[in-house]
Design an enzyme around this catalytic site. Structure first.
Site, mmCIF file in Angstrom:
data_model
loop_
_atom_site.group_PDB
_atom_site.id
_atom_site.type_symbol
_atom_site.label_atom_id
_atom_site.label_comp_id
_atom_site.label_asym_id
_atom_site.label_seq_id
_atom_site.Cartn_x
_atom_site.Cartn_y
_atom_site.Cartn_z
ATOM 1 N N PRO A 54 -6.023 -1.672 -5.259
ATOM 2 C CA PRO A 54 -7.113 -2.509 -5.756
ATOM 3 C C PRO A 54 -8.087 -2.875 -4.646
ATOM 4 O O PRO A 54 -7.710 -2.971 -3.480
ATOM 5 C CB PRO A 54 -6.381 -3.760 -6.282
ATOM 6 C CG PRO A 54 -5.077 -3.764 -5.575
ATOM 7 C CD PRO A 54 -4.723 -2.346 -5.278
ATOM 8 N N HIS A 101 0.814 -1.208 0.000
ATOM 9 C CA HIS A 101 0.000 0.000 0.000
ATOM 10 C C HIS A 101 0.854 1.266 0.000
ATOM 11 O O HIS A 101 0.410 2.307 -0.485
ATOM 12 C CB HIS A 101 -0.954 -0.011 1.199
ATOM 13 C CG HIS A 101 -2.237 -0.725 0.911
ATOM 14 N ND1 HIS A 101 -3.463 -0.233 1.294
ATOM 15 C CD2 HIS A 101 -2.474 -1.894 0.269
ATOM 16 C CE1 HIS A 101 -4.408 -1.074 0.890
ATOM 17 N NE2 HIS A 101 -3.828 -2.088 0.278
ATOM 18 N N ASP A 102 2.055 1.200 0.525
ATOM 19 C CA ASP A 102 2.958 2.343 0.437
ATOM 20 C C ASP A 102 3.406 2.540 -1.000
ATOM 21 O O ASP A 102 3.298 3.641 -1.551
ATOM 22 C CB ASP A 102 4.167 2.136 1.344
ATOM 23 C CG ASP A 102 5.111 3.330 1.332
ATOM 24 O OD1 ASP A 102 4.622 4.461 1.576
ATOM 25 O OD2 ASP A 102 6.309 3.157 1.076
#
Length: 399
Positions: free
Chosen positions: A233, A135-136
């Site tokens: 996503p 996510h980073d």
């Protein structure tokens, strides 16, 4: 893991065996009307590594004792492909292996030491760190922006976004690594590199061979929750939607399917998955025994949890692909990939070649770790991963 989850998991395998017979004999046995669902969730569901990860306890961070550094396996050799490009007014270098050889030679051993001790107390932390890293990197590049608690202008940060929020953890392990590195070699090792090293340790703990991580990343000077939208996503997206997102990040369809195999580890909260199991049309795509097991485990508790892989919850292996191909996907986007001819064929190949998948996963995770990195004199090296340096705050007039 939550105590109730442990109790329920002890009988899942029994239900997996007998529920196909019950489901065929009593088609409506496990059906609950959608309109009466207690699992209405206004938050944003997330995709990679699981909608939510938990190890010991709902919000419990890893315990981080300090002893001797454990012995590491000999790493595999993969070439970094980061380009030496930059923008006007900045100096952009190249990520390279052994980046801290002279400036902080114990850096990777310190990361290894802290993470391995944390894993002893919290096996679920490995999946959490993998998701944190993903996510980073997918939002504004691998720049540790997800670690910041606040911004100079006071805007909502990435970790507070709907796609992150209560669904991510592992920050205290990163804090402990940074604390030790600042003692060993102050203002040298970036938080972005710490996250990349910690991700490697998580994968090795989960069964992948060790590999070299190129370093030299710098830390971002901002973090905005609004940047997360449309950059991670979601579990109910189509294969085409997720493919388009991965393509924007420079990743191929095969690399997308390879990284989806990270769902081999971790767990999901029932609140984020159960609606699909109650939908009259979508439930047709779920194997009856698996449908019954998830429904039984979730019961009427939205905080209940369920593992992505019921056989090897904490180990990365290609069994995940076989499970999905057999209509036992916990989230809809995984099942969508099994229905799409192109991605289904890739899944079938990976399912029968675990060693090949390991190799592809390592190459792809290295590529992921080089997305839009800051290097050279871009960004900064934070002294604390949750906050900007004092001199940076001064630049923004925050003193």
């Amino acid at each position: 893991m939550a105590s109730r989850g442990s109790i329920h998991l002890s009988i899942i395998f029994f239900f997996l065996a007998i529920l196909p017979l019950l489901a065929s004999a009593f088609p409506g046995f496990f059906h609950v009307e959608n309109s009466n669902s207690p699992f209405q969730n206004d938050g944003v569901k997330t995709f990679f590594g699981a909608p939510i990860f938990r190890g010991k306890g709902e919000n419990e961070e890893a315990s981080l004792p300090s002893d001797d550094v454990g012995e590491q396996e000999k790493p595999l050799k993969y070439e970094s492909r980061t380009e030496e490009t930059g923008v006007k007014g900045t100096t952009k270098g190249r990520l390279r292996e052994g980046f801290y050889e002279k400036t902080c030679p114990q850096a990777e051993l310190i990361v290894n030491d802290v993470m391995n001790k944390a894993f002893q107390n919290d096996s679920g932390l490995a999946a959490a760190l993998l998701r944190l890293f993903f996510h980073d990197c997918f939002v504004t590049g691998c720049d540790a922006s997800i670690l910041l608690d606040k911004t100079p202008g006071g805007e909502e940060v990435e970790k507070a976004s709907g796609a992150n929020g209560m669904f991510i953890r592992g920050f205290e392990a990163i804090d402990e690594i940074k604390r030790k590195l600042e003692y060993e070699c102050p203002s040298v090792v970036s938080c972005a590199d710490i996250l990349a090293f910690a991700n490697r340790e998580s994968l090795v703990f989960s069964g992948l061979p060790s590999y070299n991580v190129a370093a030299g990343r710098r830390d971002s000077l901002t973090s905005l929750a609004k940047n997360v939208e449309n950059n991670v996503p979601l579990p109910d997206q189509t294969t085409q939607q997720i493919t388009a997102l991965f393509n924007r990040k420079g990743l191929t369809v095969e690399e997308m399917v390879v990284l989806t195999g990270a769902h081999s580890i971790g767990i999901a909260h029932c609140a984020n998955i159960i609606e699909r199991f109650w939908d009259q049309q979508k439930r047709k795509e779920i194997e009856p025994g698996y449908h019954g097991a998830v429904g039984f485990s979730c019961g009427n508790d939205p905080e209940q949890i369920f593992p992505f892989d019921t056989l090897t919850e904490y180990k990365m292996d290609s069994h995940f692909y076989k499970q999905v191909l057999n209509k036992r996907a916990l989230i809809e986007s995984d099942q969508n990939m099994a229905r799409d001819p192109q991605t289904a064929n890739i899944m079938k190949t990976l399912a029968d070649d675990q060693e090949g998948w390991f190799g592809k996963f390592i190459k792809t995770i290295i590529k992921l770790g080089e997305i839009e990195v800051l290097t050279g004199d871009q960004g900064e090296i934070r002294k604390q991963c949750r906050d900007f340096n004092q001199n940076t705050r001064g630049i923004f007039g925050l003193g």
